[in-house]
Design a protein around this motif. Structure first.
Motif, PDB file in Angstrom:
ATOM      1  N   ALA A  20       0.829  -1.206   0.000  1.00 50.77           N
ATOM      2  CA  ALA A  20       0.000   0.000   0.000  1.00 50.77           C
ATOM      3  C   ALA A  20       0.863   1.256   0.000  1.00 50.77           C
ATOM      4  N   PHE A  21       1.935   1.230   0.769  1.00 50.51           N
ATOM      5  CA  PHE A  21       2.815   2.405   0.844  1.00 50.51           C
ATOM      6  C   PHE A  21       3.484   2.678  -0.500  1.00 50.51           C
ATOM      7  N   THR A  22       4.065   1.657  -1.099  1.00 46.96           N
ATOM      8  CA  THR A  22       4.802   1.868  -2.349  1.00 46.96           C
ATOM      9  C   THR A  22       3.875   2.214  -3.511  1.00 46.96           C
ATOM     10  N   ILE A  23       2.722   1.570  -3.575  1.00 47.91           N
ATOM     11  CA  ILE A  23       1.826   1.874  -4.693  1.00 47.91           C
ATOM     12  C   ILE A  23       1.154   3.229  -4.503  1.00 47.91           C
ATOM     13  N   SER A  24       1.007   3.688  -3.270  1.00 44.84           N
ATOM     14  CA  SER A  24       0.453   5.021  -3.044  1.00 44.84           C
ATOM     15  C   SER A  24       1.388   6.090  -3.596  1.00 44.84           C
ATOM     16  N   PHE A  25       2.693   5.881  -3.455  1.00 45.05           N
ATOM     17  CA  PHE A  25       3.649   6.788  -4.071  1.00 45.05           C
ATOM     18  C   PHE A  25       3.616   6.660  -5.589  1.00 45.05           C
ATOM     19  N   HIS A  26       3.495   5.426  -6.062  1.00 43.08           N
ATOM     20  CA  HIS A  26       3.611   5.182  -7.503  1.00 43.08           C
ATOM     21  C   HIS A  26       2.413   5.692  -8.293  1.00 43.08           C
ATOM     22  N   ILE A  27       1.220   5.450  -7.792  1.00 44.15           N
ATOM     23  CA  ILE A  27       0.022   5.642  -8.610  1.00 44.15           C
ATOM     24  C   ILE A  27      -0.176   7.097  -9.036  1.00 44.15           C
ATOM     25  N   VAL A  28       0.272   8.044  -8.220  1.00 41.81           N
ATOM     26  CA  VAL A  28       0.042   9.452  -8.558  1.00 41.81           C
ATOM     27  C   VAL A  28       0.877   9.889  -9.755  1.00 41.81           C
ATOM     28  N   PHE A  29       2.066   9.302  -9.941  1.00 39.60           N
ATOM     29  CA  PHE A  29       2.933   9.725 -11.039  1.00 39.60           C
ATOM     30  C   PHE A  29       2.440   9.237 -12.398  1.00 39.60           C
ATOM     31  N   PRO A  30       2.081   7.953 -12.561  1.00 42.19           N
ATOM     32  CA  PRO A  30       1.509   7.549 -13.853  1.00 42.19           C
ATOM     33  C   PRO A  30       0.208   8.278 -14.183  1.00 42.19           C
ATOM     34  N   ALA A  31      -0.634   8.517 -13.178  1.00 40.39           N
ATOM     35  CA  ALA A  31      -1.878   9.241 -13.445  1.00 40.39           C
ATOM     36  C   ALA A  31      -1.580  10.650 -13.957  1.00 40.39           C
ATOM     37  N   PHE A  32      -0.633  11.331 -13.323  1.00 41.05           N
ATOM     38  CA  PHE A  32      -0.238  12.663 -13.766  1.00 41.05           C
ATOM     39  C   PHE A  32       0.388  12.595 -15.159  1.00 41.05           C
ATOM     40  N   SER A  33       1.180  11.543 -15.418  1.00 42.31           N
ATOM     41  CA  SER A  33       1.809  11.383 -16.732  1.00 42.31           C
ATOM     42  C   SER A  33       0.770  11.195 -17.831  1.00 42.31           C
ATOM     43  N   ILE A  34      -0.271  10.414 -17.550  1.00 41.41           N
ATOM     44  CA  ILE A  34      -1.319  10.189 -18.549  1.00 41.41           C
ATOM     45  C   ILE A  34      -1.976  11.505 -18.942  1.00 41.41           C
ATOM     46  N   GLY A  35      -2.386  12.271 -17.952  1.00 42.00           N
ATOM     47  CA  GLY A  35      -3.048  13.534 -18.242  1.00 42.00           C
ATOM     48  C   GLY A  35      -2.108  14.553 -18.855  1.00 42.00           C
ATOM     49  N   PHE A  59       3.828  24.689 -23.695  1.00 47.67           N
ATOM     50  CA  PHE A  59       4.360  23.343 -23.939  1.00 47.67           C
ATOM     51  C   PHE A  59       5.741  23.208 -23.316  1.00 47.67           C
ATOM     52  N   LYS A  60       6.621  24.181 -23.562  1.00 44.25           N
ATOM     53  CA  LYS A  60       7.974  24.129 -23.019  1.00 44.25           C
ATOM     54  C   LYS A  60       7.967  24.175 -21.488  1.00 44.25           C
ATOM     55  N   TYR A  61       7.006  24.878 -20.943  1.00 42.29           N
ATOM     56  CA  TYR A  61       6.899  24.991 -19.480  1.00 42.29           C
ATOM     57  C   TYR A  61       6.575  23.633 -18.859  1.00 42.29           C
ATOM     58  N   TRP A  62       5.604  22.925 -19.434  1.00 41.24           N
ATOM     59  CA  TRP A  62       5.132  21.687 -18.815  1.00 41.24           C
ATOM     60  C   TRP A  62       5.933  20.464 -19.227  1.00 41.24           C
ATOM     61  N   ILE A  63       6.678  20.522 -20.329  1.00 40.45           N
ATOM     62  CA  ILE A  63       7.392  19.311 -20.754  1.00 40.45           C
ATOM     63  C   ILE A  63       8.529  18.981 -19.784  1.00 40.45           C
ATOM     64  N   LYS A  64       9.123  19.990 -19.159  1.00 40.73           N
ATOM     65  CA  LYS A  64      10.159  19.719 -18.167  1.00 40.73           C
ATOM     66  C   LYS A  64       9.562  19.018 -16.946  1.00 40.73           C
ATOM     67  N   ILE A  65       8.399  19.479 -16.544  1.00 40.46           N
ATOM     68  CA  ILE A  65       7.712  18.844 -15.419  1.00 40.46           C
ATOM     69  C   ILE A  65       7.320  17.424 -15.776  1.00 40.46           C
ATOM     70  N   PHE A  66       6.828  17.231 -17.016  1.00 39.46           N
ATOM     71  CA  PHE A  66       6.466  15.882 -17.462  1.00 39.46           C
ATOM     72  C   PHE A  66       7.662  14.941 -17.403  1.00 39.46           C
ATOM     73  N   ALA A  67       8.839  15.414 -17.816  1.00 33.90           N
ATOM     74  CA  ALA A  67      10.021  14.551 -17.817  1.00 33.90           C
ATOM     75  C   ALA A  67      10.339  14.050 -16.411  1.00 33.90           C
ATOM     76  N   VAL A  68      10.251  14.928 -15.425  1.00 31.55           N
ATOM     77  CA  VAL A  68      10.533  14.531 -14.044  1.00 31.55           C
ATOM     78  C   VAL A  68       9.463  13.573 -13.534  1.00 31.55           C
ATOM     79  N   VAL A  69       8.198  13.894 -13.792  1.00 29.98           N
ATOM     80  CA  VAL A  69       7.092  13.051 -13.338  1.00 29.98           C
ATOM     81  C   VAL A  69       7.171  11.673 -13.977  1.00 29.98           C
ATOM     82  N   PHE A  70       7.452  11.622 -15.273  1.00 32.04           N
ATOM     83  CA  PHE A  70       7.545  10.346 -15.975  1.00 32.04           C
ATOM     84  C   PHE A  70       8.667   9.496 -15.392  1.00 32.04           C
ATOM     85  N   GLY A  71       9.832  10.112 -15.146  1.00 31.48           N
ATOM     86  CA  GLY A  71      10.947   9.366 -14.569  1.00 31.48           C
ATOM     87  C   GLY A  71      10.632   8.829 -13.193  1.00 31.48           C
TER      88      GLY A  71
END
Length: 485
Positions: A20-35, A59-71
């Motif tokens: 539960a602990f590890t997936i709680s950290f994980h699930i928010v990042f893929p969800a944010f990546s999808i959107g 686009f340039k503003y959010w793509i940097k954030i996307f790269a970190v979130v995706f990683g």
């Protein structure tokens, strides 16, 4: 439910806490990546269609954030697969013939697609043509949706198993792949989750834009970001409420005990009330201090004022989920959903009055609502997963029978290590993302910035076909060569 020391030191309980602990950290990042991936595709498409540089700046503003979130999503997801082998090996053995191929399909259709085009999307704006770069962005966005498709198919099969038989050694084996993939709850869960990912992203974007607008209401990029986010809130939040209602009806059909826990019903009743708030007690088998609306529970769940709703007393105590957790997590999710819809309606009213950016109170509310999607996402996941207990495969494989033969101290040590490492690594990552969001969007790239129209070749094997003015000067200074070519 009170947990005594014996239960706390139980290996199965600790393994559940760790997962539960590890997936709680994980699930928010893929969800944010999808959107965010879909949002980036829309922004780049609008830039190509309209030619307005403001879309490129966003686009340039959010793509940097996307790269970190995706990683961060990839890194946190790797841990999940290891836990299946260390803590849940019996579950892996029994469900592997079905869940293994489905996870493999995710790698083939989603990871390969994302890995193939992610580099072009992140670093290829000036190295490939505009259309090819836009195609790469679309492929990454589609790849994230493919990932959601397969992961939710796996989870849905665990909730509503179908298309299987059980062999002589107790393994679930496929007999109908179509039925297994498109199991009874999968379409509802897929729609609900993807909409949740889009809403989560919309409220982050809207919250960041509102924060910047409170400091400078003339910021063009922030105004467009806020406008787009609020359109998503107006349109998608009501759709999500409707989709959630359909998902609830499907859950009532296939997992009635989960619905009983969500609604706080211990007694089977016709014309059951909607319990808004209360204090559920599994020991007393009642909800203390319940605030009820008569018959509304039956109307929502059966669309009949006198419809019958099964209570938890229809199941043995050992077959019931943890009612207080499911009861309150469900209300957090639903409450935040209605707040999202309320903000969307408020923004629509102010838009019609041509005062969308002129209402500081609404902008502050939008800023506070920025993390609401993540909270609702986690609350929904808790409702889904805790409501499935005490089974890993609903009605067929109990959680207590899925655990590896492992001692509690070993699980406790690894859990402690995860807590320390996760808070350190992902805490730093979240702080960095917040710092990126703090930047003013309009200053990310200059107004006259234009990516190259043609691809750039600059390798040791091919001559440079198109280089910038700066590199042309370097080429002349070096006798017509750049980077050794």
């Amino acid at each position: 439910m009170r947990l005594d020391m014996v239960e706390f030191l139980d290996a199965a309980f600790l393994a559940r806490v760790q997962f539960a602990f590890t997936i709680s950290f994980h699930i928010v990042f893929p969800a944010f990546s999808i959107g965010l991936a879909s949002y980036l595709a829309v922004l780049e498409g609008l830039w190509l269609w309209t030619g307005r540089d403001v879309y490129l700046r966003i686009f340039k503003y959010w793509i940097k954030i996307f790269a970190v979130v995706f990683g961060m999503g990839v890194v946190s997801g790797i841990v999940m697969s290891y836990q299946f082998g260390t803590n849940w090996s019996v579950f892996s053995d029994k469900t592997g013939p079905i869940l293994g191929p489905l996870m493999g399909y995710e790698v083939l259709s989603a990871f390969f697609l994302e890995a193939g085009f992610l580099g072009v999307m992140l670093f290829g704006m000036n190295k490939v043509g505009k259309k090819l770069h836009f195609f790469a962005t679309l492929m990454v966005a589609i790849g994230t949706l493919f990932s959601a498709f397969w992961i939710l198919s796996v989870n849905s099969w665990m909730q509503t198993p179908a298309g299987y038989s059980i062999n002589e050694v107790g393994q679930f084996i496929p007999v109908d792949w179509w039925a297994a993939v498109f199991n009874p709850s999968f379409p509802y869960r897929l729609v609900h989750m993807v909409l949740a990912a889009y809403l989560t992203t919309a409220f982050v974007v809207g919250g960041v834009a509102a924060w910047h607008l409170l400091r400078d209401k003339t910021n063009q990029s922030a105004r467009i970001m806020f406008s787009m986010a609020m359109w998503m809130a107006v349109i998608v939040a009501p759709i999500q409420i409707i989709a959630g209602d359909f998902h609830g009806l499907n859950t009532l059909e296939h997992q009635p005990a989960k619905i009983a826990a969500m609604e706080g019903h211990f007694e089977t009743r016709k014309g059951a009330p909607l319990i808004l708030f209360g204090l559920p007690s599994m020991q007393d088998e009642t909800v203390h201090f319940a605030l009820e609306i008569p018959k509304l529970g039956s109307l929502i769940l059966t669309h009949d004022l006198n419809g019958e709703i099964k209570g938890l007393k229809e199941w043995a105590p050992e077959d019931r989920p943890n009612v207080p957790i499911v009861f309150w997590s469900f209300r957090v999710m639903v409450g935040l959903g209605f707040l999202m819809a309320a903000l969307g309606a408020w923004s629509f009213l102010r838009r019609m009055q041509k005062k969308l950016y002129e209402t500081p109170v609404m902008l502050r509310f939008a800023t506070w609502m920025a993390p609401s999607g993540f909270i609702a996402l986690l609350a929904g996941w808790i409702t889904t997963e805790v409501g499935r207990q005490p089974y890993t495969v609903y009605g067929l494989l109990r959680t207590s029978d899925s655990i590896s033969p492992i001692d509690a101290p070993a699980v406790a040590i690894s859990l402690l290590a995860f807590v320390v490492v996760y808070f350190a690594v992902f805490g730093v990552g979240v702080v960095y993302i917040l710092r990126l969001m703090k930047r003013t969007p309009d200053t990310d790239i200059p107004d006259d910035y234009k990516p190259d129209e043609a691809p750039v070749r600059a390798t040791s094997m091919f001559p440079i076909e198109k280089i910038s003015g700066h590199d042309q000067g370097l080429a002349k200074a070096s006798g017509g060569k750049v980077n050794g070519n």
